[in-house]
Design a protein around this motif. Sequence first.
Motif, mmCIF file in Angstrom:
data_model
loop_
_atom_site.group_PDB
_atom_site.id
_atom_site.type_symbol
_atom_site.label_atom_id
_atom_site.label_comp_id
_atom_site.label_asym_id
_atom_site.label_seq_id
_atom_site.Cartn_x
_atom_site.Cartn_y
_atom_site.Cartn_z
ATOM 1 N N PRO A 89 0.799 -1.085 0.083
ATOM 2 C CA PRO A 89 0.226 -0.097 0.078
ATOM 3 C C PRO A 89 0.924 1.097 0.100
ATOM 4 C CG PRO A 89 -0.918 -1.611 1.527
ATOM 5 C CD PRO A 89 0.566 -2.192 1.313
ATOM 6 N N SER A 90 2.013 1.179 0.897
ATOM 7 C CA SER A 90 2.909 2.328 0.853
ATOM 8 C C SER A 90 3.672 2.723 -0.672
ATOM 9 C CB SER A 90 3.892 2.293 1.883
ATOM 10 O OG SER A 90 4.961 3.091 1.685
ATOM 11 N N ILE A 91 3.866 1.266 -1.212
ATOM 12 C CA ILE A 91 4.872 1.470 -2.541
ATOM 13 C C ILE A 91 3.532 2.362 -3.426
ATOM 14 C CG2 ILE A 91 5.474 0.457 -4.581
ATOM 15 C CD1 ILE A 91 6.829 -1.435 -2.318
ATOM 16 N N ALA A 92 2.256 1.872 -3.489
ATOM 17 C CA ALA A 92 1.511 2.301 -4.610
ATOM 18 C C ALA A 92 1.110 3.748 -4.231
ATOM 19 C CB ALA A 92 -0.040 1.612 -4.259
ATOM 20 N N GLU A 93 0.963 4.109 -2.955
ATOM 21 C CA GLU A 93 0.815 5.485 -2.638
ATOM 22 C C GLU A 93 2.047 6.472 -3.015
ATOM 23 O OE1 GLU A 93 0.021 8.303 1.376
ATOM 24 O OE2 GLU A 93 -0.225 6.312 1.526
ATOM 25 N N HIS A 94 3.293 6.070 -2.792
ATOM 26 C CA HIS A 94 4.284 6.799 -3.029
ATOM 27 C C HIS A 94 4.735 6.938 -4.515
ATOM 28 C CE1 HIS A 94 8.655 8.358 -2.368
ATOM 29 N NE2 HIS A 94 8.905 7.568 -3.346
ATOM 30 N N PHE A 95 4.584 5.885 -5.374
ATOM 31 C CA PHE A 95 5.021 5.804 -6.712
ATOM 32 C C PHE A 95 3.583 5.937 -7.488
ATOM 33 C CE2 PHE A 95 8.467 3.490 -4.874
ATOM 34 C CZ PHE A 95 9.467 4.103 -5.673
ATOM 35 N N ASP A 96 2.488 6.197 -7.016
ATOM 36 C CA ASP A 96 1.251 6.669 -7.683
ATOM 37 C C ASP A 96 0.707 5.748 -8.261
ATOM 38 O OD1 ASP A 96 -1.034 8.489 -8.152
ATOM 39 O OD2 ASP A 96 -0.138 9.621 -9.584
ATOM 40 N N VAL A 97 0.656 4.503 -8.229
ATOM 41 C CA VAL A 97 0.088 3.438 -8.971
ATOM 42 C C VAL A 97 -1.071 2.769 -8.225
ATOM 43 C CG1 VAL A 97 2.368 3.064 -10.228
ATOM 44 C CG2 VAL A 97 1.942 1.813 -8.262
ATOM 45 N N SER A 98 -1.941 1.893 -8.804
ATOM 46 C CA SER A 98 -2.833 1.087 -8.577
ATOM 47 C C SER A 98 -2.015 0.018 -7.513
ATOM 48 C CB SER A 98 -3.623 0.260 -9.419
ATOM 49 O OG SER A 98 -3.007 -0.460 -10.117
ATOM 50 N N GLY A 99 -3.012 -0.752 -6.499
ATOM 51 C CA GLY A 99 -2.428 -1.632 -5.710
ATOM 52 C C GLY A 99 -2.112 -3.020 -6.351
ATOM 53 N N ALA A 100 -2.683 -3.218 -7.658
ATOM 54 C CA ALA A 100 -2.567 -4.315 -8.430
ATOM 55 C C ALA A 100 -1.199 -4.120 -9.091
ATOM 56 C CB ALA A 100 -3.725 -4.632 -9.534
ATOM 57 N N GLN A 101 -0.883 -2.925 -9.464
ATOM 58 C CA GLN A 101 0.355 -2.800 -10.109
ATOM 59 C C GLN A 101 1.383 -2.738 -9.132
ATOM 60 O OE1 GLN A 101 -0.813 1.333 -11.993
ATOM 61 N NE2 GLN A 101 0.638 0.721 -13.434
ATOM 62 N N ALA A 102 1.124 -2.276 -7.915
ATOM 63 C CA ALA A 102 2.268 -2.229 -7.054
ATOM 64 C C ALA A 102 2.769 -3.974 -6.474
ATOM 65 C CB ALA A 102 1.679 -1.905 -5.565
ATOM 66 N N THR A 103 1.855 -5.010 -6.754
ATOM 67 C CA THR A 103 2.416 -6.247 -6.510
ATOM 68 C C THR A 103 3.410 -6.774 -7.477
ATOM 69 O OG1 THR A 103 0.414 -7.087 -7.991
ATOM 70 C CG2 THR A 103 0.144 -7.009 -5.801
ATOM 71 N N LEU A 104 3.607 -5.908 -8.654
ATOM 72 C CA LEU A 104 4.750 -6.198 -9.712
ATOM 73 C C LEU A 104 5.879 -6.296 -9.092
ATOM 74 C CD1 LEU A 104 3.739 -4.218 -12.938
ATOM 75 C CD2 LEU A 104 3.839 -6.931 -12.520
ATOM 76 N N VAL A 105 6.365 -5.442 -7.854
ATOM 77 C CA VAL A 105 7.584 -5.422 -7.453
ATOM 78 C C VAL A 105 7.973 -6.881 -6.703
ATOM 79 C CG1 VAL A 105 7.368 -3.067 -6.955
ATOM 80 C CG2 VAL A 105 6.723 -4.316 -5.200
#
Length: 411
Positions: free
Chosen positions: A39-55
């Motif tokens: 959730p923090s990654i999604a907020e910091h990099f301005d992407v969706s939660g689904a996109q954040a799971t790519l990391v």
Amino acid sequence: MTELTPTYRSHAQTRLIWALCIASVVVYINLYTVQGMLPSIAEHFDVSGAQATLVLSVTSFTLAFSLLFYAVLSDRIGRLAPIVVSLWLLAASNVLLIFAQTFDELVWVRLLQGALLAAVPAISMAYFKEQLAPSFMLKAAAVYIMANSMGGITGRIFGGLMAQNLSWQTSMGLVFLVTLMGVALVTYLLPRKEIKPAVIKQKVSLLCKIKQDFDGFIFHFSDPQMRLAYIVGGLAFMMMVNQFSFIQLHIMAEPYGLSRFNATLIFLCYSSGTFASYLSAKWILRYGSLPLFRVALCLMLCGTLLTLVDTLVAIVISFLITACGFFLTHSCCNSFVAMRATSHRAKATSLYLCCYYLGASLGGPYLMLFWHKAEWNGVVVGSMSLLALLLVAIWRLGIHQQSTEALISED
């Protein structure tokens, strides 16, 4: 083969076990810290939660296939150098995370880290098999799997704490410092002398070497019992690790409404797996791998069904049971593969772990289909289908073992 005094060898064996267990903790902290920070990654990099799971998924994907590379490399140049070099490069790569400005940059760095994270899991079991006395082997394997579990727990909880209290740059700076200290300790503990198996030296072309490496992978993959062990580990991890991801979504929703950090505390249920891993060496010696596979399957089945009671207490108990069953399965698979491989040992282990991490990568999209249909109840249905396949694989493994024992008794 290098001759070592008994006292030196005993001391070196102890240092090796400590070193590779600490290295394992470092690897899994780096792999799973981001799972607690999505959730923090999604907020910091301005992407969706689904996109954040790519990391997480891109790291697991490159890790899976890099395992095969390290298996070949370590068979060629030894076990020590690839582990040490990859760990120092891993520590350095965390500096890139601190300065990542866009989500694309973050994904590329995590892609690189997947390749660096693969060295320790690809080489460790083969390293143990070659350097340790047989009496040390099963215990070392059990403690090593326990270290995997501890690294997974620590990484996820560590990530959740940092996401709640620190900025992205500060969090990654802290990960860098923790990794640096861990890598320095591993480098200090690893014995400088490596007992290398005797090999017949002969000049061969590059094409011949590639063919030998390919033949090594085919040799293990064509062994029905090895192949079934790979399937068992892959299916078990495919279910377990992704159940932990979806249960967080379930307990963050009503009627539970847990916060992001409190939801990550479900990963403390890995502790039962840590305990099971520690005891697995004793159990394998006493009962053998096959009965333990069956017990572990029953535990995972019971744990999955218990979540349908749908109270927070039942969910916690169920995941304690599931984690225990999974890590017992993982310990048995690791020991089975390491003990059965008489040649190309690193390739045998890396093939197992490649199937293991590919299972994790495929399990997310697979269970996501069931989540979209019926949320957690759907995940349970999807998990039951994986457990049914696991049952078939264990049953087939039992048939092969009985056939082998019958042939031995006839001789």
